[in-house]
Scaffold this motif. Sequence first.
Motif, PDB file in Angstrom:
ATOM      1  N   ALA A 162       0.754  -1.401   0.423  1.00  0.00           N
ATOM      2  CA  ALA A 162       0.163   0.010  -0.006  1.00  0.00           C
ATOM      3  C   ALA A 162       1.156   0.839  -0.055  1.00  0.00           C
ATOM      4  O   ALA A 162       1.901   1.197   0.478  1.00  0.00           O
ATOM      5  CB  ALA A 162      -0.977   0.088   1.310  1.00  0.00           C
ATOM      6  N   THR A 163       0.979   2.186  -1.186  1.00  0.00           N
ATOM      7  CA  THR A 163       1.336   3.273  -0.718  1.00  0.00           C
ATOM      8  C   THR A 163       0.381   4.786   0.037  1.00  0.00           C
ATOM      9  O   THR A 163      -0.980   4.611  -0.732  1.00  0.00           O
ATOM     10  CB  THR A 163       0.951   4.108  -2.123  1.00  0.00           C
ATOM     11  OG1 THR A 163       2.278   3.280  -2.609  1.00  0.00           O
ATOM     12  CG2 THR A 163       2.264   5.155  -2.057  1.00  0.00           C
ATOM     13  N   THR A 164       0.709   5.368   0.860  1.00  0.00           N
ATOM     14  CA  THR A 164      -0.347   6.312   1.322  1.00  0.00           C
ATOM     15  C   THR A 164       0.300   7.929   0.992  1.00  0.00           C
ATOM     16  O   THR A 164       1.597   8.101   0.935  1.00  0.00           O
ATOM     17  CB  THR A 164      -0.796   6.738   3.004  1.00  0.00           C
ATOM     18  OG1 THR A 164       1.007   6.316   3.592  1.00  0.00           O
ATOM     19  CG2 THR A 164      -0.945   4.675   3.026  1.00  0.00           C
ATOM     20  N   GLY A 165      -0.687   8.775   1.205  1.00  0.00           N
ATOM     21  CA  GLY A 165       0.155  10.163   0.559  1.00  0.00           C
ATOM     22  C   GLY A 165      -1.031  11.024   1.415  1.00  0.00           C
ATOM     23  O   GLY A 165      -1.637  10.599   2.146  1.00  0.00           O
ATOM     24  N   TYR A 166      -0.320  12.356   1.946  1.00  0.00           N
ATOM     25  CA  TYR A 166      -1.025  12.650   2.891  1.00  0.00           C
ATOM     26  C   TYR A 166      -0.128  14.550   2.728  1.00  0.00           C
ATOM     27  O   TYR A 166       0.837  14.297   2.833  1.00  0.00           O
ATOM     28  CB  TYR A 166      -1.175  12.122   4.096  1.00  0.00           C
ATOM     29  CG  TYR A 166      -0.006  11.548   4.964  1.00  0.00           C
ATOM     30  CD1 TYR A 166       1.068  12.288   5.660  1.00  0.00           C
ATOM     31  CD2 TYR A 166       0.807  10.534   4.385  1.00  0.00           C
ATOM     32  CE1 TYR A 166       1.525  11.448   6.026  1.00  0.00           C
ATOM     33  CE2 TYR A 166       1.557  10.285   5.334  1.00  0.00           C
ATOM     34  CZ  TYR A 166       1.741  10.141   6.195  1.00  0.00           C
ATOM     35  OH  TYR A 166       3.432   9.922   6.453  1.00  0.00           O
ATOM     36  N   LEU A 167      -1.062  15.122   3.235  1.00  0.00           N
ATOM     37  CA  LEU A 167      -0.381  16.769   3.857  1.00  0.00           C
ATOM     38  C   LEU A 167      -0.523  16.403   4.972  1.00  0.00           C
ATOM     39  O   LEU A 167      -0.795  16.420   6.310  1.00  0.00           O
ATOM     40  CB  LEU A 167      -1.187  17.663   3.581  1.00  0.00           C
ATOM     41  CG  LEU A 167      -0.214  19.316   3.943  1.00  0.00           C
ATOM     42  CD1 LEU A 167       0.225  19.693   2.741  1.00  0.00           C
ATOM     43  CD2 LEU A 167      -1.796  20.011   3.343  1.00  0.00           C
ATOM     44  N   SER A 230      -4.197   2.648  12.301  1.00  0.00           N
ATOM     45  CA  SER A 230      -3.088   2.916  11.729  1.00  0.00           C
ATOM     46  C   SER A 230      -3.335   2.869  10.097  1.00  0.00           C
ATOM     47  O   SER A 230      -3.815   2.690   9.278  1.00  0.00           O
ATOM     48  CB  SER A 230      -2.613   1.210  11.881  1.00  0.00           C
ATOM     49  OG  SER A 230      -1.748   0.693  10.528  1.00  0.00           O
ATOM     50  N   LYS A 231      -2.199   4.103   9.176  1.00  0.00           N
ATOM     51  CA  LYS A 231      -2.750   4.255   8.306  1.00  0.00           C
ATOM     52  C   LYS A 231      -2.299   2.840   7.233  1.00  0.00           C
ATOM     53  O   LYS A 231      -3.186   3.427   6.704  1.00  0.00           O
ATOM     54  CB  LYS A 231      -1.759   5.688   7.613  1.00  0.00           C
ATOM     55  CG  LYS A 231      -2.358   6.654   8.538  1.00  0.00           C
ATOM     56  CD  LYS A 231      -1.682   7.978   7.929  1.00  0.00           C
ATOM     57  CE  LYS A 231       0.156   7.993   8.426  1.00  0.00           C
ATOM     58  NZ  LYS A 231      -0.017   8.451   9.784  1.00  0.00           N
ATOM     59  N   TYR A 232      -1.348   2.527   8.139  1.00  0.00           N
ATOM     60  CA  TYR A 232      -1.431   1.158   6.856  1.00  0.00           C
ATOM     61  C   TYR A 232      -2.001   0.562   7.039  1.00  0.00           C
ATOM     62  O   TYR A 232      -2.708   0.031   6.018  1.00  0.00           O
ATOM     63  CB  TYR A 232       0.378   0.834   7.211  1.00  0.00           C
ATOM     64  CG  TYR A 232       0.551  -0.868   6.297  1.00  0.00           C
ATOM     65  CD1 TYR A 232       0.683  -0.579   5.201  1.00  0.00           C
ATOM     66  CD2 TYR A 232       0.372  -1.884   7.448  1.00  0.00           C
ATOM     67  CE1 TYR A 232       0.672  -1.963   4.816  1.00  0.00           C
ATOM     68  CE2 TYR A 232       0.690  -3.227   6.805  1.00  0.00           C
ATOM     69  CZ  TYR A 232       0.578  -3.523   5.163  1.00  0.00           C
ATOM     70  OH  TYR A 232       0.815  -5.061   4.480  1.00  0.00           O
ATOM     71  N   CYS A 233      -3.049  -0.152   8.050  1.00  0.00           N
ATOM     72  CA  CYS A 233      -3.641  -1.406   8.386  1.00  0.00           C
ATOM     73  C   CYS A 233      -5.229  -0.692   7.205  1.00  0.00           C
ATOM     74  O   CYS A 233      -6.012  -1.881   6.921  1.00  0.00           O
ATOM     75  CB  CYS A 233      -4.094  -1.581  10.492  1.00  0.00           C
ATOM     76  SG  CYS A 233      -1.825  -2.195  10.259  1.00  0.00           S
ATOM     77  N   MET A 234      -5.256   0.710   7.869  1.00  0.00           N
ATOM     78  CA  MET A 234      -6.820   1.142   6.760  1.00  0.00           C
ATOM     79  C   MET A 234      -6.154   1.445   5.837  1.00  0.00           C
ATOM     80  O   MET A 234      -7.629   0.968   4.747  1.00  0.00           O
ATOM     81  CB  MET A 234      -7.100   2.703   8.017  1.00  0.00           C
ATOM     82  CG  MET A 234      -7.331   2.138   9.049  1.00  0.00           C
ATOM     83  SD  MET A 234      -8.304   3.927   9.254  1.00  0.00           S
ATOM     84  CE  MET A 234      -6.975   5.152   9.085  1.00  0.00           C
ATOM     85  N   ALA A 235      -4.953   1.847   4.980  1.00  0.00           N
ATOM     86  CA  ALA A 235      -5.091   1.499   3.472  1.00  0.00           C
ATOM     87  C   ALA A 235      -5.531   0.327   3.272  1.00  0.00           C
ATOM     88  O   ALA A 235      -6.658   0.147   2.067  1.00  0.00           O
ATOM     89  CB  ALA A 235      -3.802   1.875   3.269  1.00  0.00           C
ATOM     90  N   VAL A 236      -4.680  -1.012   3.958  1.00  0.00           N
ATOM     91  CA  VAL A 236      -4.732  -2.231   3.638  1.00  0.00           C
ATOM     92  C   VAL A 236      -6.359  -3.047   3.401  1.00  0.00           C
ATOM     93  O   VAL A 236      -6.953  -3.235   2.309  1.00  0.00           O
ATOM     94  CB  VAL A 236      -3.889  -3.866   4.373  1.00  0.00           C
ATOM     95  CG1 VAL A 236      -4.247  -4.810   3.411  1.00  0.00           C
ATOM     96  CG2 VAL A 236      -2.660  -3.072   3.676  1.00  0.00           C
ATOM     97  N   ALA A 250     -14.115   0.988  13.514  1.00  0.00           N
ATOM     98  CA  ALA A 250     -15.044   2.520  13.473  1.00  0.00           C
ATOM     99  C   ALA A 250     -13.443   3.782  12.830  1.00  0.00           C
ATOM    100  O   ALA A 250     -14.308   4.364  12.852  1.00  0.00           O
ATOM    101  CB  ALA A 250     -14.358   2.790  15.448  1.00  0.00           C
ATOM    102  N   ALA A 251     -12.668   3.632  12.836  1.00  0.00           N
ATOM    103  CA  ALA A 251     -11.531   4.601  12.242  1.00  0.00           C
ATOM    104  C   ALA A 251     -11.978   4.513  10.363  1.00  0.00           C
ATOM    105  O   ALA A 251     -12.007   5.789  10.367  1.00  0.00           O
ATOM    106  CB  ALA A 251     -10.381   4.307  12.413  1.00  0.00           C
ATOM    107  N   MET A 252     -12.518   3.340  10.019  1.00  0.00           N
ATOM    108  CA  MET A 252     -12.821   3.542   8.642  1.00  0.00           C
ATOM    109  C   MET A 252     -14.184   3.848   8.506  1.00  0.00           C
ATOM    110  O   MET A 252     -13.904   4.659   6.966  1.00  0.00           O
ATOM    111  CB  MET A 252     -11.802   1.512   8.033  1.00  0.00           C
ATOM    112  CG  MET A 252     -10.932   1.174   8.347  1.00  0.00           C
ATOM    113  SD  MET A 252     -10.816  -1.024   8.266  1.00  0.00           S
ATOM    114  CE  MET A 252     -10.847  -0.093   6.254  1.00  0.00           C
TER     115      MET A 252
END
Length: 273
Positions: A162-167, A230-236, A250-252
């Motif tokens: 997974a790749t995440t991008g953000y500001l 977790s940004k990674y786990c949510m992304a997956v 819940a976060a998703m």
Amino acid sequence: MTAHGASALARLTDALPPIGLPQVLEQAELQTRMDRKYLVPAAVCEALIPRLRGEYAALDIGGRRRFRYSSTYFDTPDLLTFRQHRQGRRHRFKIRTRTYLDSGECVFELKLAGARNVTDKRRMPYDISRRGEVDDAARAFLEEVLLTAYRMNAPGTLVPSATTGYLRSTLVQSSGHGRVTLDAALTCTRAGVAAAAHPGMVLIESKSERADAPVDRILREHGIRPAKLSKYCMAVAVLDPDVHANPWHAAMRTCFDRTRTGRPFSGQAGRGR
């Protein structure tokens, strides 16, 4: 949530005094630390400004206070590190390259879960042109860190998962060693599938030597409690709804909806791995 996270970051950081990168590295680099994560509506972020103004300064590099990040995570084909996090394993880790898009710098990084929920980050400079792969030097670094920290061998085959991008904006305690990161405009991609988080949400991370920094107390006063995310786990999970992702549902549900994902997400338990 009508306010946008990116705009909230601009107003919040512009209201704080500046601090330069050398001071941040000297005062609050915190590669070993305790983390608390919060999902905060942009309007609430702006409401924090009067309280934060007396406690924090904003990282400023060449007049810029908001920075573009990209992180590519690596996992085994059967998502070993994702499953370790889902199961809450004591010896768990994330493998990634992190690219600072505004400066063109890149690092290869392991993020280790230590005793008593302490986060331990190990990193090495990396060739930005190879940020989508694990080269021989990164493999050797990975093997050495895991043997030293956990007495375990590195996973065999690793692929981009997974790749995440953000500001991101970063705040540093005016008195003390705590640091706060604020991430907005989160996007997740993998193999041509993309998902964008709700633009009105800001992910705030409090990073400090102890578990109760000023920002934690300020957020409590506004009724905001730490979130399991977790940004990674949510992304997956948001990119592949067939994986089990119960700890982050819940976060998703807060961050993502069907109109912003590359495929439907129901928030229900997955059927697969």
